[in-house]
Design an enzyme around this catalytic site. Structure first.
Site, PDB file in Angstrom:
ATOM      1  N   HIS A 191     -41.735 -28.029  -8.980  1.00  0.00           N
ATOM      2  CA  HIS A 191     -41.867 -26.947  -9.942  1.00  0.00           C
ATOM      3  C   HIS A 191     -43.095 -26.067  -9.671  1.00  0.00           C
ATOM      4  CE1 HIS A 191     -40.761 -25.094 -13.648  1.00  0.00           C
ATOM      5  NE2 HIS A 191     -42.047 -24.995 -13.921  1.00  0.00           N
ATOM      6  N   ASP A 457     -28.681 -22.072   7.001  1.00  0.00           N
ATOM      7  CA  ASP A 457     -27.788 -23.164   7.399  1.00  0.00           C
ATOM      8  C   ASP A 457     -27.184 -22.923   8.778  1.00  0.00           C
ATOM      9  OD1 ASP A 457     -27.843 -25.196   5.424  1.00  0.00           O
ATOM     10  OD2 ASP A 457     -26.863 -23.830   4.028  1.00  0.00           O
TER      11      ASP A 457
HETATM   12  C1  PEP Z   1     -28.433 -19.836   4.032  1.00  0.00           C
HETATM   13  O1  PEP Z   1     -27.988 -20.950   4.338  1.00  0.00           O
HETATM   14  O2  PEP Z   1     -28.872 -19.017   4.858  1.00  0.00           O
HETATM   15  C2  PEP Z   1     -28.470 -19.430   2.626  1.00  0.00           C
HETATM   16  C3  PEP Z   1     -28.810 -18.208   2.284  1.00  0.00           C
HETATM   17  O3  PEP Z   1     -28.184 -20.371   1.702  1.00  0.00           O
HETATM   18  P1  PEP Z   1     -29.242 -21.498   1.209  1.00  0.00           P
HETATM   19  O4  PEP Z   1     -30.556 -21.199   1.831  1.00  0.00           O
HETATM   20  O5  PEP Z   1     -29.232 -21.413  -0.258  1.00  0.00           O
HETATM   21  O6  PEP Z   1     -28.592 -22.729   1.762  1.00  0.00           O
HETATM   22 MG    MG Z   2     -26.847 -22.093   2.890  1.00  0.00          MG
END
Ligand code: PEP
Ligand code: MG
Length: 573
Positions: A191, A457
């Site tokens: 947090h 990701d």
């Molecule tokens: C990503 O994977 O680039 C994305 C924007 O999603 P998150 O970071 O929430 O996984």
């Molecule tokens: Mg993602």
């Protein structure tokens, strides 16, 4: 300098300030036996402390709500729920009755046991709740002992707050004007780190016991982007840090001049520059920095900050408020992306060997249709209040798109039967964050209105390098030509199909790569609000054809580590 410490970079930026230890008032809890006849009075003492604690937490909740917004205040709901939890306060009562021990002692024992249990859980979110129960327990013990809590007025403007760990109720009491925070423990998703990013001040967490070598009134340089803390820098180091702080400020101010201009290249190509948000609390900042819409609303925060599944009405209100705030500009709302590293305290996730490769995001939603449909109905209902786009995360194949769209149309029918208004032409799109989706983008493009590339990701899956593991951090590189080739392939597929292609991963906010991203064919870039002005500024210096040439050259580079250098050296503005 006396010392340089390294921890986890939790909130970006550089600051120079004077340290102030934020210490909780220590109370020594002594175990006392009580007689059976004193049990009622002891339980009464506990009940009064619980009531007083509830009043204090209610007040903190109100202050937080006014200062930072509803979602930030939600954490105190969790604190209040501990106070009515039979396994917590109820257990204290049992022990006073059965073990004939004093309230202070049983309170600290039960708190310690529950905190230990929470901190041993594999999930980072639940581990962070361990600090919350300690916060509540400390409050109760203080009340039982009649002591006063730490006096936050000791913390003056220009201070760097130094602490073992900052609890939510600590962070809300932090006075205005502090320049940075550093802690022994804590995580990036804790947090305090979220709060630091909201307040726009640098923070380094996880500095460990070495932080004890910092004393009150030491001079500190905090580099929240590099996770570095310099203790008592010499005059030259201070001078360099002051220059860095000033340069950072100047760059930000120069870029701010572009905040309210439309994002456009020098030769007139319009690119949308949007903000990523986690909820209503981020909207003000996004608008102030000139975001022309929202490219990613991470709705999981609505779920993570709640103590039970948020209802359709709760979600509808949250989505409606955000959509209305952007007065007709696009707001891309991503459906629940849970699983992976994000678990919910109020549901049981099966233990998975590789959660990032497991039952997360759209996979979880398609398997939990009621939960998914609750969100879809809320989104559909909010659609009439502005330009709401719906985005499905972690799509890997056509069948998932069709199944999600089928549920969406069922929700439409259900709302129509109740005579509830829904917009006809809501844009429905997907995230491209799995390499398979990028490779198959030409096929997937036939079924959607837009695609948004999630480089956070996509990078980890393409390079097999966990995005949260420091040991493979040097391998995790969003500008690796392999990742850039997948981005290029996705952009081509979307542009050929005539649908919008954007990017909402962290790479979108890296102004040093804006020219390459433009050249690769992206039409929309979405990033944390504070990066919007710098990216708009950079775009204003660029032209399309040279950008295409730089992007083509970068895709052919053999060595990933020279991509940034190459992009900087060939910058055409
Ligand atoms: C990503 O994977 O680039 C994305 C924007 O999603 P998150 O970071 O929430 O996984
Ligand atoms: Mg993602």
């Amino acid at each position: 300098m006396d010392k340089e410490l390294h921890g986890i970079a939790a909130a970006p930026g550089i600051a120079l300030g004077t340290s102030v230890w934020w210490r909780q008032v220590e109370v020594t809890v002594i175990k006392r036996s009580i007689s059976a006849s004193a049990v009622v009075a002891e339980i009464d003492r506990l009940t009064q402390a619980v009531q007083k604690a509830a009043e204090q937490i209610e007040l903190l909740k109100e202050v937080t709500q006014t200062r930072l917004g509803k979602e930030e205040a939600a954490i105190f709901e969790a604190h209040l729920s501990f106070l009515s939890d039979p396994t917590y306060v109820g257990e204290m009562g049992n022990r006073i009755r059965n073990d004939l021990q004093n309230a202070d002692y049983v309170c600290s024992q039960v708190t310690e046991e529950m905190a230990l249990m929470l901190s041993s859980l594999p999930d980072e979110y639940l581990r962070a709740r361990s600090a919350d129960i300690q916060d509540v327990g400390h409050r109760l013990v203080l009340l039982l002992s009649g002591k006063q809590a730490f006096d936050p007025t000791l913390v003056k403007s220009g201070s760097v707050v130094v602490a073992d760990e900052l609890t939510p109720s600590d962070t809300i009491q932090l006075p205005e004007g502090i320049v940075a925070m550093v802690t022994k423990r804590g995580s990036k998703t804790g947090h305090a780190a979220i709060m630091a990013r909201t307040l726009g001040i640098p923070m380094v967490v996880g500095l460990g016991e070495d932080l004890e070598s910092v004393h009150d009134a030491d001079v500190l340089i905090v580099n929240g982007s590099a996770g570095q803390l310099v203790v008592n820098p010499d005059a030259n180091e201070q001078h360099i840090a002051m220059q860095a702080v000033a340069a950072d400020k100047e760059l930000k101010e120069r870029a701010m001049a572009f905040a309210n201009k439309p994002a456009m290249t020098k030769d007139g190509h319009r690119i949308q520059v949007f903000a990523n948000i986690g909820g209503l609390k981020d909207v003000k900042k996004a608008l102030a920095h000139g975001a022309e819409g929202v490219g990613l609303f991470r709705t999981e925060f609505l779920y993570l900050e709640n103590i039970q599944w948020p209802t359709e009405d709760e979600q509808f209100t949250a989505y409606r408020e955000v959509v209305e705030a952007f007065s007709g500009n696009p707001v891309v709302i991503r459906t629940l992306d849970i699983g992976g590293d994000k678990e919910l305290p109020y549901t049981d996730f099966a233990k998975e060997e590789n959660p990032f490769l497991g039952h997360r995001a759209i996979r979880f939603c398609l398997a939990n249709k009621d939960i998914f449909k609750t969100q879809l109905r809320a989104l559909l209902r909010a659609s009439v209040y502005g330009d709401l786009w719906i985005m499905f995360p972690m799509i890997e194949n056509v069948a998932e798109i069709l199944a999600a769209k089928q549920l969406l149309s069922e929700c439409r029918q259900e709302l129509a039967q109740k005579n509830m208004a829904v917009k006809d032409d809501i844009k429905v799109g997907i995230m491209i964050e799995i390499p398979a989706a990028a490779v198959m983008a030409d096929i997937l493009a036939k079924y959607v209105d837009f695609m948004s590339i999630g480089t956070n990701d996509l990078t980890q899956y393409t390079l097999a390098a966990d995005r949260g593991n420091e040991l493979v951090a040097p391998l995790y590189d969003a500008v690796h030509p392999a990742v850039l080739r997948l981005i290029a392939q996705t952009c081509k597929a979307a542009n050929d199909a005539g649908i919008v292609v954007g990017m909402c991963g962290e790479l979108a906010g890296d102004a040093t790569m804006t020219e390459v991203l433009l050249g690769l064919g992206l039409k929309e870039l979405s990033m944390s609000a504070s990066m919007v002005p710098a990216v708009k500024e950079r775009l204003s210096y660029l032209k399309m054809q040279p950008a295409i040439e730089v992007a083509e050259a970068v895709l052919k580079l053999e060595n990933p580590s020279v991509v940034k250098e190459y992009a900087a050296a060939h910058l055409t503005c």
